[in-house]
Design an enzyme around this catalytic site. Structure first.
Site, mmCIF file in Angstrom:
data_model
loop_
_atom_site.group_PDB
_atom_site.id
_atom_site.type_symbol
_atom_site.label_atom_id
_atom_site.label_comp_id
_atom_site.label_asym_id
_atom_site.label_seq_id
_atom_site.Cartn_x
_atom_site.Cartn_y
_atom_site.Cartn_z
ATOM 1 N N GLY A 1 0.845 -1.195 0.000
ATOM 2 C CA GLY A 1 0.000 0.000 0.000
ATOM 3 C C GLY A 1 0.870 1.232 0.000
ATOM 4 O O GLY A 1 2.050 1.167 0.354
ATOM 5 N N CYS B 1 5.169 -6.276 1.904
ATOM 6 C CA CYS B 1 5.518 -4.861 1.842
ATOM 7 C C CYS B 1 4.771 -4.060 2.914
ATOM 8 O O CYS B 1 5.034 -4.249 4.093
ATOM 9 C CB CYS B 1 5.294 -4.320 0.438
ATOM 10 S SG CYS B 1 6.323 -2.881 0.119
ATOM 11 N N TYR B 2 3.808 -3.212 2.537
ATOM 12 C CA TYR B 2 3.067 -2.481 3.567
ATOM 13 C C TYR B 2 2.509 -3.461 4.586
ATOM 14 O O TYR B 2 2.541 -3.208 5.800
ATOM 15 C CB TYR B 2 1.920 -1.676 2.938
ATOM 16 C CG TYR B 2 1.194 -0.793 3.939
ATOM 17 C CD1 TYR B 2 1.693 0.449 4.266
ATOM 18 C CD2 TYR B 2 0.019 -1.224 4.550
ATOM 19 C CE1 TYR B 2 1.048 1.256 5.191
ATOM 20 C CE2 TYR B 2 -0.634 -0.429 5.486
ATOM 21 C CZ TYR B 2 -0.121 0.814 5.804
ATOM 22 O OH TYR B 2 -0.760 1.614 6.719
ATOM 23 N N HIS C 1 7.949 -7.934 -3.269
ATOM 24 C CA HIS C 1 6.669 -8.340 -3.856
ATOM 25 C C HIS C 1 6.793 -9.684 -4.569
ATOM 26 O O HIS C 1 7.133 -9.729 -5.750
ATOM 27 C CB HIS C 1 6.180 -7.270 -4.836
ATOM 28 C CG HIS C 1 5.748 -6.015 -4.154
ATOM 29 N ND1 HIS C 1 4.481 -5.829 -3.667
ATOM 30 C CD2 HIS C 1 6.441 -4.901 -3.839
ATOM 31 C CE1 HIS C 1 4.395 -4.655 -3.096
ATOM 32 N NE2 HIS C 1 5.575 -4.056 -3.188
ATOM 33 N N GLU D 1 4.497 -11.447 -5.660
ATOM 34 C CA GLU D 1 3.412 -11.626 -6.629
ATOM 35 C C GLU D 1 3.766 -11.158 -8.041
ATOM 36 O O GLU D 1 3.121 -11.551 -9.005
ATOM 37 C CB GLU D 1 2.136 -10.917 -6.146
ATOM 38 C CG GLU D 1 2.198 -9.378 -6.106
ATOM 39 C CD GLU D 1 2.825 -8.789 -4.841
ATOM 40 O OE1 GLU D 1 3.619 -9.495 -4.185
ATOM 41 O OE2 GLU D 1 2.519 -7.631 -4.528
ATOM 42 N N ASP E 1 -18.327 -13.478 -21.702
ATOM 43 C CA ASP E 1 -18.766 -13.615 -20.313
ATOM 44 C C ASP E 1 -20.236 -14.010 -20.219
ATOM 45 O O ASP E 1 -20.593 -14.942 -19.498
ATOM 46 C CB ASP E 1 -18.548 -12.298 -19.540
ATOM 47 C CG ASP E 1 -17.146 -11.756 -19.749
ATOM 48 O OD1 ASP E 1 -16.257 -12.552 -20.085
ATOM 49 O OD2 ASP E 1 -16.949 -10.538 -19.589
ATOM 50 N N LYS F 1 -10.733 -13.048 -16.731
ATOM 51 C CA LYS F 1 -11.146 -13.429 -18.087
ATOM 52 C C LYS F 1 -10.642 -14.822 -18.497
ATOM 53 O O LYS F 1 -11.388 -15.627 -19.040
ATOM 54 C CB LYS F 1 -10.589 -12.409 -19.077
ATOM 55 C CG LYS F 1 -11.192 -12.510 -20.448
ATOM 56 C CD LYS F 1 -12.448 -11.719 -20.468
ATOM 57 C CE LYS F 1 -13.239 -11.800 -21.717
ATOM 58 N NZ LYS F 1 -14.405 -10.921 -21.596
HETATM 59 N N1 LIG Z 1 -26.036 -5.696 -25.767
HETATM 60 C C1 LIG Z 1 -26.259 -6.298 -24.604
HETATM 61 N N2 LIG Z 1 -27.438 -6.883 -24.333
HETATM 62 C C2 LIG Z 1 -27.671 -7.494 -23.168
HETATM 63 N N3 LIG Z 1 -26.777 -7.551 -22.180
HETATM 64 C C3 LIG Z 1 -25.587 -6.998 -22.356
HETATM 65 C C4 LIG Z 1 -25.250 -6.343 -23.578
HETATM 66 N N4 LIG Z 1 -23.988 -5.888 -23.478
HETATM 67 C C5 LIG Z 1 -23.563 -6.248 -22.266
HETATM 68 N N5 LIG Z 1 -24.510 -6.907 -21.573
HETATM 69 C C6 LIG Z 1 -24.411 -7.428 -20.196
HETATM 70 O O1 LIG Z 1 -23.340 -6.802 -19.529
HETATM 71 C C7 LIG Z 1 -22.370 -7.752 -19.122
HETATM 72 C C8 LIG Z 1 -20.979 -7.178 -19.194
HETATM 73 O O2 LIG Z 1 -20.614 -6.910 -20.544
HETATM 74 P P1 LIG Z 1 -19.199 -7.383 -21.047
HETATM 75 O O3 LIG Z 1 -18.982 -6.847 -22.400
HETATM 76 O O4 LIG Z 1 -18.200 -7.134 -19.972
HETATM 77 O O5 LIG Z 1 -19.312 -8.961 -21.087
HETATM 78 P P2 LIG Z 1 -19.679 -9.895 -22.289
HETATM 79 O O6 LIG Z 1 -20.220 -9.106 -23.411
HETATM 80 O O7 LIG Z 1 -20.554 -10.973 -21.772
HETATM 81 O O8 LIG Z 1 -18.312 -10.544 -22.640
HETATM 82 P P3 LIG Z 1 -17.089 -9.866 -23.404
HETATM 83 O O9 LIG Z 1 -16.288 -9.215 -22.293
HETATM 84 O O10 LIG Z 1 -16.393 -11.005 -23.992
HETATM 85 O O11 LIG Z 1 -17.607 -8.893 -24.375
HETATM 86 C C9 LIG Z 1 -22.577 -8.904 -20.063
HETATM 87 O O12 LIG Z 1 -22.053 -10.096 -19.536
HETATM 88 C C10 LIG Z 1 -24.079 -8.911 -20.184
HETATM 89 O O13 LIG Z 1 -24.661 -9.518 -19.061
HETATM 90 N N1 LIG Z 2 4.875 -1.137 -1.818
HETATM 91 C C1 LIG Z 2 4.503 -0.910 -0.591
HETATM 92 O O1 LIG Z 2 3.661 -1.577 -0.010
HETATM 93 C C2 LIG Z 2 5.102 0.296 0.029
HETATM 94 C C3 LIG Z 2 4.883 0.354 1.526
HETATM 95 C C4 LIG Z 2 5.301 1.687 2.114
HETATM 96 N N2 LIG Z 2 4.477 2.733 1.611
HETATM 97 C C5 LIG Z 2 6.772 1.918 1.762
HETATM 98 O O2 LIG Z 2 7.083 2.655 0.890
HETATM 99 O O3 LIG Z 2 7.651 1.354 2.380
#
Ligand SMILES: Nc1ncnc2c1ncn2[C@@H]1O[C@H](COP(=O)(O)OP(=O)(O)OP(=O)(O)O)[C@@H](O)[C@H]1O
Ligand SMILES: NC(=O)CC[C@H](N)C(=O)O
Ligand SMILES: O=c1[nH]c(=O)c2[nH+]cn([C@@H]3O[C@H](COP(=O)(O)O)[C@@H](O)[C@H]3O)c2[nH]1
Ligand SMILES: [Mg+2]
Length: 515
Positions: free
Chosen positions: A55, A82-83, A170, A172, A228, A371
């Site tokens: 953080g 870290c933090y 870190h 991660e 999605d 994703k």
């Molecule tokens: N044209 C649409 N009609 C109905 N629902 C929609 C439409 N566009 C988006 N949504 C809703 O919003 C959600 C989020 O949209 P988003 O584009 O992130 O996801 P996605 O379209 O399902 O997948 P992708 O990220 O692959 O495009 C969708 O999963 C859907 O539930």
């Molecule tokens: N990356 C961090 O979590 C930084 C922690 C704290 N702010 C530092 O600088 O030491």
């Protein structure tokens, strides 16, 4: 079956999503919660381990994020990064101060305690990613130092008896060469997780949960034809069959011919056995968006109209209790609801939802997934690969790819330019290597000359990125001849365009979309 859970407590660090990802890569389920989350709630979730993130603050300052000492006395192993490491030390009676030498970037760490569980299988000298200006000048009682660097006496410390581990760098980020190993040592070795959370288990558990929640009720799924919501449709239809109705909104902001394509796949002549409704709402959206230029305002309008249309359709179907959406984890985080991170943009399906929604409850079976995990679930469900690996298309569609005011004329321009771009990327065989690519319409008009005549037309921007999780991205390296061909076709074939730009910006600092 109750799944094993590791909780990440978010102190506002930049890499928090990565911490969660790394835990999931150990096949252990993981969720992120704000440091403001009540300890009772954390206890109730019964996690097998807790990780405190980095953080920006200094833990010794008065109003910096902190956590109750009790967290370290639950008998649940805690790893501070870290933090998180500094805070653990500070709360438990050690000392954290501004460091005489800050460390930033790849740094050699020397392991002092070779039999530490965290360092099992890790080299004695190992490259780690540092990013700090404070340091632990004195470890807390009961701790021992387990690693150091040339400038930092406490690169890692632990109190094995209490199950507490502090790491200054870190693990991660992939720049920490053996970081994934260290995190997996914590999750599997220290916390004793079995690591049996896999996609097949996710699919089966989720289907079960949906059945329990819905009972004999009815569900309306917002289906865009994207990855999605198609995966969500697969899950819901497996769980509740014809109690599900899918509603697809054609808001006039889709790509060229996309409305018909989606209807072709999911409609009555398509390959799925679903209740499917297409709503043609083009004019309604153009009217609502007229004169609106501010990106967040546009997003809110588009999001709100979606919900109003779903409510209207639900009334027609009758007795619909639940609205389902294909929301995924990055939508939640970027809308500023995933913890301590700031709002980047309100995804129409999360931060853009209106205050009042006329459904008993919302079902979002993919809300905790990234994703690439959604794609794995899709394959597990037997959804065709062509759908599963489609590039994402945002719900607000071309509405956020037209900078400034949206008009029907501009939609037509960007649709045509985008269709040419996609066609040429596919012709060049690049479509599998680029994760997302599209044309956008800048709000800029400039002077040009065509056929000896002055033009004053729009500039189209081409965007193409490579990314794994859409949280960070790089501009794709497209061969110049391909770009050149796209440019020349767009200018020749799309009326109203006299300039084409290629966007080189990575994310961060840019985002993938323009608004
Ligand atoms: N044209 C649409 N009609 C109905 N629902 C929609 C439409 N566009 C988006 N949504 C809703 O919003 C959600 C989020 O949209 P988003 O584009 O992130 O996801 P996605 O379209 O399902 O997948 P992708 O990220 O692959 O495009 C969708 O999963 C859907 O539930
Ligand atoms: N990356 C961090 O979590 C930084 C922690 C704290 N702010 C530092 O600088 O030491
Ligand atoms: O359904 C969506 N509703 C939205 O409001 C939205 N905004 C961005 N995106 C998609 O999310 C990914 C990250 O985009 P950004 O880098 O622009 O935030 C990219 O894949 C974007 O296409 C959205 N998807
Ligand atoms: Mg979409």
């Amino acid at each position: 079956m109750k799944k094993e859970l590791v909780i990440v407590i978010d102190f506002g660090g930049q890499y928090n999503q990565l911490v969660a990802r790394r835990v999931r890569e150990c096949n252990v389920y993981c969720e992120i919660y704000s440091y403001k989350t009540d300890i009772e709630k954390i206890k109730a979730m019964n996690p097998k381990g807790i990780i405190l993130t980095g953080g920006p603050n200094s833990c010794y300052e008065a109003d910096s994020p902190t956590y109750k000492k009790e967290l370290f006395e639950l008998g649940i192993p805690v790893l501070g990064l870290c933090y998180g490491a500094q805070l653990m030390t500070h709360v438990l009676g050690g000392k954290v101060e501004s460091a005489p030498v800050r460390e930033y970037g790849k740094t050699e760490v020397l392991i002092d305690k070779k039999d530490s569980k965290i360092f099992e299988g890790v080299s004695e000298k190992t490259i780690c990613w540092m990013s700090h200006f404070d340091y632990i000048s004195q470890i807390a009682p009961g701790f021992e130092i387990t690693a150091h660097t040339a400038d930092c006496p406490v690169a890692a410390a632990e109190n094995t008896e209490a199950g507490l581990y502090a790491i200054q760098y870190h693990p991660e980020v992939l720049h920490t060469a053996e970081g994934t190993k260290m995190l997996s040592n914590f999750v599997l070795g220290v916390c004793g997780c079995a690591g049996d959370w896999k996609m097949d288990a996710f699919v089966e558990n989720t289907i079960q949960e949906i059945r329990e929640k819905v009972g004999d009720g009815r569900v309306l799924l917002a289906l865009s034809g994207g990855v999605d919501s198609s995966v969500a449709a697969g899950l819901l239809s497996r769980a509740i069959g014809k109690q599900l109705t899918c509603v697809f909104v054609d808001h006039g902001l889709l790509r060229k011919d996309e409305g018909d394509e989606v209807e072709g796949v999911f409609g009555p002549n398509g390959q799925f056995d679903l209740n499917f409704i297409r709503v043609n709402a083009q004019q309604r959206y153009y009217d609502k968006l007229a004169g609106v230029t501010e990106p967040e305002a546009k997003r809110k309008i588009i999001g709100e109209e979606f919900i109003r249309i779903f409510e209207e359709e639900a009334k027609k179907i009758g007795a619909v209790d639940f609205l389902a959406q294909g929301t995924i984890y990055p939508d939640v985080v970027e809308s500023g609801l995933g913890g301590e991170s700031g709002v980047i943009k309100s995804h129409h399906n999360v931060g853009g939802l209106p205050e009042h929604v006329d459904f008993k409850d919302i079902i979002e079976p993919l809300r905790d997934l990234f994703k690439d995990e959604v794609r794995k679930a899709g394959l597990e469900l037997g959804i065709p690969e062509r759908l599963v690996f489609r590039q994402p298309f945002p719900g607000p569609g071309l509405g956020i790819r037209i900078i400034g005011e949206v008009t029907e004329e501009k939609v037509k321009i960007v649709q045509d330019a985008d269709a040419i771009y996609r066609e040429e990327i596919a012709n060049a065989g690049l479509d599998k290597n680029i994760n997302q690519y599209f044309a956008a319409l800048t709000n800029m008009r400039s002077v040009g000359v065509m056929g000896d005549e002055r033009t004053y037309d729009y500039a189209v921007a081409l965007r193409a990125v490579t990314t794994v999780d859409f949280m960070t991205a790089e501009a794709a390296e497209i061969p110049y001849d391909v770009l050149n061909k796209v440019m020349s076709r767009i200018i020749n074939e799309v009326k109203g365009v006299n300039r084409v730009f290629y966007d080189l910006t990575s994310k961060p600092p840019g985002t993938i979309e323009f608004e």
